[in-house]
Write an enzyme that holds these catalytic residues in place. Structure first.
Site, short mmCIF file in Angstrom:
data_model
loop_
_atom_site.label_atom_id
_atom_site.label_comp_id
_atom_site.label_asym_id
_atom_site.label_seq_id
_atom_site.Cartn_x
_atom_site.Cartn_y
_atom_site.Cartn_z
N SER A 18 44.05 30.43 36.60
CA SER A 18 44.27 29.22 37.62
C SER A 18 42.67 28.97 37.89
O SER A 18 42.42 27.83 38.15
CB SER A 18 45.01 29.41 38.73
OG SER A 18 44.37 30.61 39.54
N ASN A 19 41.89 30.07 37.64
CA ASN A 19 40.25 29.63 37.94
C ASN A 19 39.86 29.05 37.01
O ASN A 19 38.99 28.20 36.89
CB ASN A 19 39.67 31.14 38.26
CG ASN A 19 39.76 31.27 39.81
OD1 ASN A 19 39.17 30.76 40.67
ND2 ASN A 19 40.77 32.51 39.99
N ARG A 96 39.32 44.24 32.66
CA ARG A 96 38.75 45.32 32.06
C ARG A 96 37.56 45.55 32.53
O ARG A 96 36.79 44.77 32.92
CB ARG A 96 38.53 45.02 30.65
CG ARG A 96 39.76 44.74 29.82
CD ARG A 96 40.78 46.01 30.03
NE ARG A 96 40.28 46.97 29.21
CZ ARG A 96 40.99 48.16 29.00
NH1 ARG A 96 42.17 48.16 29.99
NH2 ARG A 96 40.83 49.27 28.56
N LEU A 98 33.57 46.56 32.16
CA LEU A 98 32.88 46.51 31.05
C LEU A 98 31.76 47.58 31.04
O LEU A 98 31.33 47.88 32.30
CB LEU A 98 32.09 45.40 31.12
CG LEU A 98 33.32 43.94 30.90
CD1 LEU A 98 32.85 42.63 31.50
CD2 LEU A 98 33.69 43.83 29.45
N ASN A 112 31.26 36.57 38.44
CA ASN A 112 32.60 37.05 38.61
C ASN A 112 33.19 36.45 39.96
O ASN A 112 32.34 36.21 40.60
CB ASN A 112 32.72 38.67 38.71
CG ASN A 112 34.07 39.34 38.63
OD1 ASN A 112 35.16 38.62 38.08
ND2 ASN A 112 34.06 40.23 39.68
N HIS A 114 35.92 37.60 42.96
CA HIS A 114 36.67 38.71 43.43
C HIS A 114 37.28 38.11 44.86
O HIS A 114 36.70 37.49 45.62
CB HIS A 114 35.58 39.89 43.61
CG HIS A 114 36.37 40.89 44.26
ND1 HIS A 114 37.04 41.83 43.30
CD2 HIS A 114 36.35 41.38 45.43
CE1 HIS A 114 37.48 42.97 44.21
NE2 HIS A 114 36.99 42.85 45.36
N SER A 141 34.75 35.94 46.84
CA SER A 141 33.44 35.98 46.75
C SER A 141 33.01 35.79 45.16
O SER A 141 33.63 36.27 44.30
CB SER A 141 32.78 37.50 46.82
OG SER A 141 33.07 37.84 48.20
N THR A 146 26.58 43.13 37.79
CA THR A 146 25.47 44.05 37.54
C THR A 146 26.19 45.51 37.15
O THR A 146 27.70 45.72 37.43
CB THR A 146 24.80 44.36 38.59
OG1 THR A 146 25.56 45.00 39.69
CG2 THR A 146 23.98 43.01 39.05
N ASP A 150 31.86 45.36 41.38
CA ASP A 150 32.01 44.46 42.33
C ASP A 150 30.66 44.52 43.36
O ASP A 150 30.93 44.09 44.43
CB ASP A 150 33.41 44.60 43.00
CG ASP A 150 34.51 44.45 42.08
OD1 ASP A 150 34.50 43.38 41.32
OD2 ASP A 150 35.39 45.07 42.54
C1 GRF Z 1 41.71 36.02 40.88
O1 GRF Z 1 42.17 36.63 42.15
C2 GRF Z 1 40.31 36.58 40.92
O2 GRF Z 1 39.69 36.70 42.20
C3 GRF Z 1 40.43 37.89 40.23
O3 GRF Z 1 41.50 37.85 39.31
C4 GRF Z 1 42.40 36.79 40.03
C5 GRF Z 1 42.41 35.68 38.65
O4 GRF Z 1 43.43 34.61 38.94
N1 GRF Z 1 39.29 38.43 39.84
P1 GRF Z 1 43.55 33.79 37.74
O5 GRF Z 1 44.06 34.29 36.26
O6 GRF Z 1 42.50 32.78 37.53
O7 GRF Z 1 44.84 32.82 38.46
#
Ligand code: GRF
Length: 221
Positions: A18-19, A96, A98, A112, A114, A141, A146, A150
């Site tokens: 979804s992001n 994963r 890294l 990233n 989080h 966030s 790095t 996180d």
């Molecule tokens: C999100 O909550 C993001 O913060 C985390 O993994 C989730 C990914 O969601 N790292 P999506 O696959 O983008 O819907």
């Protein structure tokens, strides 16, 4: 007027994406001057791959189960990424860990997102842990990656209140909505050259960012 080239991106996913979709939509709407050159998943058959294909973006699956160890997986992944010459690698739900060598290769050019207000609640299962700790604020966030999990420098956070009747699911949904705002926003700033990474620190419009930028209910401060 000289036009700036779109920022070339490669997006790494493991699931729903979804992001990824929020970034695709922001680019399509002309809100970010960027171009997703490829989407790579470590899991076959996930929804995020279909989202990428629907948007006409090249996709690859590099399945961690096909590789004997982390180094081999990381090498296959970076070979795939580097053929697209991205200026920014975007981890969007990439699940994963890294290796250090991989992370150093992309130092200052890998982001990233989080689901917590880092440095609070690194790692998994953040929504349940926030409720258990009875925190009144939660959020998401965006940070540069790095070798510390996180732990890289924070660019922007979205803050939401935790309500008395919130559950891990309701928090996850509201945090997700905020993620879809701040991730495209962060990429836009980078595409405009407003963000500089140097020695584990971030500079925004030339000034040291000692606190992440924060948005609350759509406002930036
Ligand atoms: C999100 O909550 C993001 O913060 C985390 O993994 C989730 C990914 O969601 N790292 P999506 O696959 O983008 O819907």
């Amino acid at each position: 007027m000289t036009s700036i080239q779109p920022l070339p991106l490669v997006v790494l996913i493991s699931g729903t994406g979804s992001n990824l979709q929020a970034i695709i939509d922001a680019i399509a709407a002309g809100k970010i001057n960027a171009e997703i050159r490829a989407v790579i998943s470590n899991r076959p058959g996930v929804t995020g791959l279909q989202r990428a294909r629907d948007a006409g973006i090249a996709t690859h699956v590099i399945d961690h189960r096909d590789h004997a160890n982390r180094e081999e997986f990381d090498q296959a992944l970076s070979a795939c990424i580097d053929q697209y010459q991205p200026q920014l690698v975007v981890l969007a739900g990439f699940m994963r860990i890294l290796g250090d060598g991989f992370v150093r290769h992309y130092l200052g050019r890998m982001l990233n997102i989080h689901p917590s207000l880092l440095p609070e609640f690194p790692g998994l299962d953040t929504h349940r842990r926030v409720l258990q700790a009875k925190h009144k604020r939660h959020g998401a966030s965006v940070h540069f990656v790095t070798p510390e999990l996180d732990g890289g420098p924070l660019l922007v956070q979205a803050v939401i209140p935790v309500h008395a009747d919130d559950t891990a699911d309701s928090l996850q949904q509201r945090v997700h909505q905020q993620e879809h705002i701040i991730y495209p926003m962060a990429i836009d700033w980078i595409a405009k050259g407003r963000v500089k990474y140097e020695n584990n620190k971030l500079y925004f419009d030339g000034k040291l960012l000692d606190q992440p930028l924060q948005i609350t209910a759509g406002k930036t401060s």
